[in-house]
Structures are given as C-alpha cells and as structure tokens.
Design a protein around this motif. Structure first.
Motif, PDB file in Angstrom:
ATOM      1  N   UNK A   1       0.846  -1.193   0.000  1.00  0.00           N
ATOM      2  CA  UNK A   1       0.000   0.000   0.000  1.00  0.00           C
ATOM      3  C   UNK A   1       0.882   1.244   0.000  1.00  0.00           C
ATOM      4  N   UNK A   2       0.599   2.127  -0.922  1.00  0.00           N
ATOM      5  CA  UNK A   2       1.316   3.404  -1.001  1.00  0.00           C
ATOM      6  C   UNK A   2       0.653   4.377  -0.032  1.00  0.00           C
ATOM      7  N   UNK A   3       1.437   4.985   0.853  1.00  0.00           N
ATOM      8  CA  UNK A   3       0.902   5.899   1.852  1.00  0.00           C
ATOM      9  C   UNK A   3       1.570   7.253   1.713  1.00  0.00           C
ATOM     10  N   UNK A   4       0.754   8.305   1.666  1.00  0.00           N
ATOM     11  CA  UNK A   4       1.253   9.675   1.580  1.00  0.00           C
ATOM     12  C   UNK A   4       0.730  10.432   2.796  1.00  0.00           C
ATOM     13  N   UNK A   5       1.649  10.905   3.633  1.00  0.00           N
ATOM     14  CA  UNK A   5       1.302  11.667   4.833  1.00  0.00           C
ATOM     15  C   UNK A   5       1.506  13.142   4.529  1.00  0.00           C
ATOM     16  N   UNK A   6       0.431  13.913   4.563  1.00  0.00           N
ATOM     17  CA  UNK A   6       0.464  15.312   4.135  1.00  0.00           C
ATOM     18  C   UNK A   6       0.412  16.224   5.349  1.00  0.00           C
ATOM     19  N   UNK A   7       1.359  17.154   5.424  1.00  0.00           N
ATOM     20  CA  UNK A   7       1.367  18.124   6.512  1.00  0.00           C
ATOM     21  C   UNK A   7       2.052  19.396   6.042  1.00  0.00           C
ATOM     22  N   UNK A   8       2.073  20.384   6.886  1.00  0.00           N
ATOM     23  CA  UNK A   8       2.684  21.665   6.546  1.00  0.00           C
ATOM     24  C   UNK A   8       2.301  22.701   7.575  1.00  0.00           C
ATOM     25  N   UNK A   9       2.847  23.896   7.493  1.00  0.00           N
ATOM     26  CA  UNK A   9       2.471  24.963   8.422  1.00  0.00           C
ATOM     27  C   UNK A   9       0.962  25.209   8.381  1.00  0.00           C
ATOM     28  N   UNK A  10       0.404  25.603   9.515  1.00  0.00           N
ATOM     29  CA  UNK A  10      -1.031  25.857   9.571  1.00  0.00           C
ATOM     30  C   UNK A  10      -1.481  26.919   8.584  1.00  0.00           C
ATOM     31  N   UNK A  11      -2.607  26.657   7.929  1.00  0.00           N
ATOM     32  CA  UNK A  11      -3.150  27.618   6.981  1.00  0.00           C
ATOM     33  C   UNK A  11      -2.512  27.593   5.614  1.00  0.00           C
ATOM     34  N   UNK A  12      -1.660  26.594   5.344  1.00  0.00           N
ATOM     35  CA  UNK A  12      -0.961  26.534   4.054  1.00  0.00           C
ATOM     36  C   UNK A  12      -1.759  25.807   2.987  1.00  0.00           C
ATOM     37  N   UNK A  13      -2.901  25.194   3.365  1.00  0.00           N
ATOM     38  CA  UNK A  13      -3.705  24.479   2.388  1.00  0.00           C
ATOM     39  C   UNK A  13      -3.396  22.998   2.315  1.00  0.00           C
ATOM     40  N   UNK A  14      -2.932  22.416   3.420  1.00  0.00           N
ATOM     41  CA  UNK A  14      -2.544  21.001   3.388  1.00  0.00           C
ATOM     42  C   UNK A  14      -3.758  20.091   3.154  1.00  0.00           C
ATOM     43  N   UNK A  15      -4.933  20.440   3.714  1.00  0.00           N
ATOM     44  CA  UNK A  15      -6.116  19.605   3.509  1.00  0.00           C
ATOM     45  C   UNK A  15      -6.514  19.593   2.036  1.00  0.00           C
ATOM     46  N   UNK A  16      -6.433  20.740   1.386  1.00  0.00           N
ATOM     47  CA  UNK A  16      -6.747  20.810  -0.039  1.00  0.00           C
ATOM     48  C   UNK A  16      -5.766  19.981  -0.854  1.00  0.00           C
ATOM     49  N   UNK A  17      -4.469  20.086  -0.544  1.00  0.00           N
ATOM     50  CA  UNK A  17      -3.465  19.311  -1.270  1.00  0.00           C
ATOM     51  C   UNK A  17      -3.658  17.821  -1.018  1.00  0.00           C
ATOM     52  N   UNK A  18      -3.999  17.440   0.214  1.00  0.00           N
ATOM     53  CA  UNK A  18      -4.255  16.031   0.505  1.00  0.00           C
ATOM     54  C   UNK A  18      -5.423  15.512  -0.324  1.00  0.00           C
ATOM     55  N   UNK A  19      -6.489  16.296  -0.420  1.00  0.00           N
ATOM     56  CA  UNK A  19      -7.643  15.885  -1.212  1.00  0.00           C
ATOM     57  C   UNK A  19      -7.292  15.796  -2.694  1.00  0.00           C
ATOM     58  N   UNK A  20      -6.512  16.758  -3.201  1.00  0.00           N
ATOM     59  CA  UNK A  20      -6.108  16.723  -4.606  1.00  0.00           C
ATOM     60  C   UNK A  20      -5.190  15.536  -4.877  1.00  0.00           C
ATOM     61  N   UNK A  21      -4.319  15.207  -3.921  1.00  0.00           N
ATOM     62  CA  UNK A  21      -3.443  14.036  -4.053  1.00  0.00           C
ATOM     63  C   UNK A  21      -4.266  12.761  -4.128  1.00  0.00           C
ATOM     64  N   UNK A  22      -5.269  12.641  -3.261  1.00  0.00           N
ATOM     65  CA  UNK A  22      -6.127  11.457  -3.266  1.00  0.00           C
ATOM     66  C   UNK A  22      -6.919  11.356  -4.564  1.00  0.00           C
TER      67      UNK A  22
END
Length: 390
Positions: A1-22
């Motif tokens: 299973x390929x796993x990508x853990x997405x994080x970053x400084x608060x307010x940088x848009x990490x949730x959006x990037x995680x959704x786009x990655x998925x």
C-alpha cells in the motif's frame, strides 16, 4: 500500500493538497482512501464516488468514548472492588491528546484492511499542522517504549506468584487483563509504527511560499530525517502567476518566485518542489480539486530506504561510527546522551530515543561529529565487554 502523509504549516492548504493528491491517485485507477480530521468541502466524509475514492473523517470524540468504555468494562472487577461509579457514554468529553490517538487508530485499521486485501491501494492522510504532525508520527514508538518500561514482558512469567506476592505486599498485584491489554496495545502501536516506517510511506510537505514557511520547512527537514522519514515532495501552494501588469500583484509574485528558487536549491536534487497554482478562490468543488490534482499526483518512485536510515562504518582501529543523515542540522542544536542501552538524540526542539544495536551496547561513546549533513557517533569497543580474539 502506497501511503502519503500530508502536513505543513497551519493555513498553508494542506487539507486541499491532501484531497487533490487522493483524487489524482484515484483517477489513475487505484482504490484510494483519504483520511482527514477536518472537513473537505469537495469530498463529503463517508461517501464514495465513481473514481475509486473514499473520504473518511476521523471522529476523535467517538473514538475516545469507545476506548474509555471498553477499558471500563475490562477493569470492572477492580472498579467494583473500589466501589467506583461507572461512567456513561453520554457524559464523556474527550481529553487533550485524544485526537492524535484517533488518527493512529484509523491508520491501524487502514493497514489491517490492506493486509487482508479489502483495503485501499493508496492511503492519503491529512495530518495536523507541522509541529503536531511530527509529534504524532513519533508517538507510536514513544508509547511502545513507555509500555515496555512500565509493564515489562518478563514480569508476566511471574503471574503464578501474584497471589503470594499480594499477601506479602498487602496490596493486589496487577491482574492478567492489564498485561493482556498492554500486549494488545503494543501490537496495535507496532502496526502503526510499521506503516509509518514502511518503504512505501512518504511525507508530503505543503507550504505557501514565504520567509516564515521556509524556516518551518528547514526545521521539519531535520526532524523528519531524525525519525527516518522520507519526503517525496514539497508542494508550494497558492502560487501566483509570474507576470502581471499590476505593480502590487507583481511584487507579491516576485517574492514568491525568490522563495521558490531558494526551495529548489535547498531540497534538490532528491526532493522535487511542486507548484500548485492559486485558483483565486478557496477550492469548494470537485472541479476545483481537479484543477490542482495534476500537480499533486503521488509518485511511485522506489524510496531511498526502508525504515531507519542509520548505517555503520568501522575504522581500522576498531572504532565504529553510527551514521545518520541530518540535513539542515547545526552543531549548536545537537545534543547526545548515552543512557544504558539507549541513545538520547536532540536536534533543536526535536528529540528521539534510539535503542542501540547489540554490538554498540558493548561499546562506549567516544565522540560525535556533524560533517556535510551527516551525524557520526563514534563507539569504542569496551575491552571488558567485547569478545576477545585468540
């Protein structure tokens, strides 16, 4: 299973990037699971679309309630002996730290489903902001160490003596259920730790180009290396168009470009820096995510290492060097302490306790040096402990 853990400084848009990655992974034909503690407007939690993408939102309050009620049931004998009043699920309010444990629980379930063939092929996890995410990724190993210290496995061999010990001490000895619960939790934490350290697991850092974000990324680079985690890419979010007739807008774009040039130099050549364009609005629809998905597709490159990146070097005089890449670290921020069979390593605000290999336990620490981004800890064999050659 390929796993990508997405994080970053608060307010940088990490949730959006995680959704786009998925979304990008799902559109490549792979079953994809997106896990997030936050709401993703374009992907309602608990729904599955035709693109093989499932979105799940972590419910930390429900997880805390279920775990505490289960513990209460298992300890019912002790609680009844003490005359304790049982807690109802409706009166339970989650405590600080429960959100991290809920994420770990979700990761364990995903790993178990993957092993049985019923799970996803790509797991994308929207982690908390950078500092909290780093603490979360280190948590399974820390909790396992606490369990080993507080309830050593070798103590279980004396369970037949507990009634005698209880009479001698005048207090009840730990019940078997406590050791069984500890063993079960250790196995669960070990599964999460294995997922985090797996060769197919990477971290994706998301940051909006700027001076403050650059400092946070440099610090995270050292912390992730300290724990043996590989960064697959840095995603620069909300990148403005390079050319504009508006002087104010053009100045902002120029500042971003200068920052991006620095990131490319700092992270190259092993870690690419991707640029995700500013949409001029907050992403709210699946179409918005589709515009970003092309810049966020998870790569399938073979990772540089699996698990811990430590390696050893042996000199002619028998001195053994234990080596760890620590890019971005400075000598002033490093601190080493040998305590028994463990090495306590500090890099700035980040800490890690490493259990020494068998050969190194029979040595004494004779020094350490940081050269070209690699920490080398020197161990000299102890004549009193090292096997003698005839």
């Amino acid at each position: 299973m390929r796993t990508v853990l997405v994080t970053g400084p608060g307010g940088a848009g990490r949730t959006t990037v995680a959704a786009a990655t998925a979304l990008a992974a799902a559109r490549s034909g792979r079953r994809t699971l997106l896990v997030s503690a936050d709401e993703v407007p374009a992907l309602p939690a608990g729904t599955e679309d035709t693109e093989r993408l499932t979105s799940v939102r972590v419910d930390s309050a429900a997880h805390f309630r279920d775990e505490l009620l289960e513990l209460q049931d298992r300890a019912s004998g002790v609680l009844d002996l003490l005359g304790a009043n049982r807690l109802d699920g409706e009166e339970l309010t989650e405590l600080p730290g429960s959100a991290q444990l809920a994420v770990l629980h979700t990761l364990r379930r995903a790993a178990e489903d993957s092993r049985t063939g019923d799970g996803c092929e790509v797991l994308v996890v929207d982690l908390p902001p950078l500092t909290d995410a780093l603490a979360l990724l280190a948590l399974p190993g820390q909790l396992r160490r606490y369990l080993r210290r507080l309830l050593p496995r070798e103590r279980q061999a004396a369970r037949a003596l507990r009634p005698v010990l209880a009479q001698l001490a005048g207090v009840p000895m730990p019940a078997q259920w406590l050791y069984e619960a500890a063993a079960r939790k250790d196995a669960e934490l070990a599964a999460v730790e294995a997922l985090i350290e797996d060769a197919a697991t990477t971290v994706r850092l998301v940051a909006e180009p700027g001076q403050a974000a650059g400092g946070a990324l440099s610090s995270a680079r050292t912390a992730l290396a300290l724990h043996g985690l590989r960064v697959d890419s840095v995603v620069a979010s909300r990148v403005l168009p390079r050319h504009s007739a508006d002087p104010w807008f053009a100045d902002l774009a120029a500042r971003q470009e200068k920052c991006l040039d620095h990131w490319h130099q700092e992270w190259a050549p092993g870690t690419p820096v991707r640029e995700s364009a500013h949409l001029g609005r907050e992403p709210r629809t699946l179409e918005d995510l589709s515009l970003l998905a092309g810049d966020c597709a998870p790569d399938d490159r073979t990772p540089g290492h699996a698990g811990d990146p430590w390696w050893t070097e042996t000199a002619e005089d028998g001195v053994i060097s234990w080596c760890l890449p620590l890019p971005g670290a400075t000598k002033e921020d490093l601190r080493l302490v040998r305590r028994g069979d463990e090495l306590l390593l500090t890099a700035g605000p980040f800490h890690r306790i490493v259990r020494l290999e068998s050969a190194l336990r029979r040595c004494t620490v004779s020094g350490a040096a940081l050269t070209d981004g690699v920490l080398r800890v020197r161990f000299t064999p102890d004549p009193a402990l090292w096997p003698r050659t005839p």
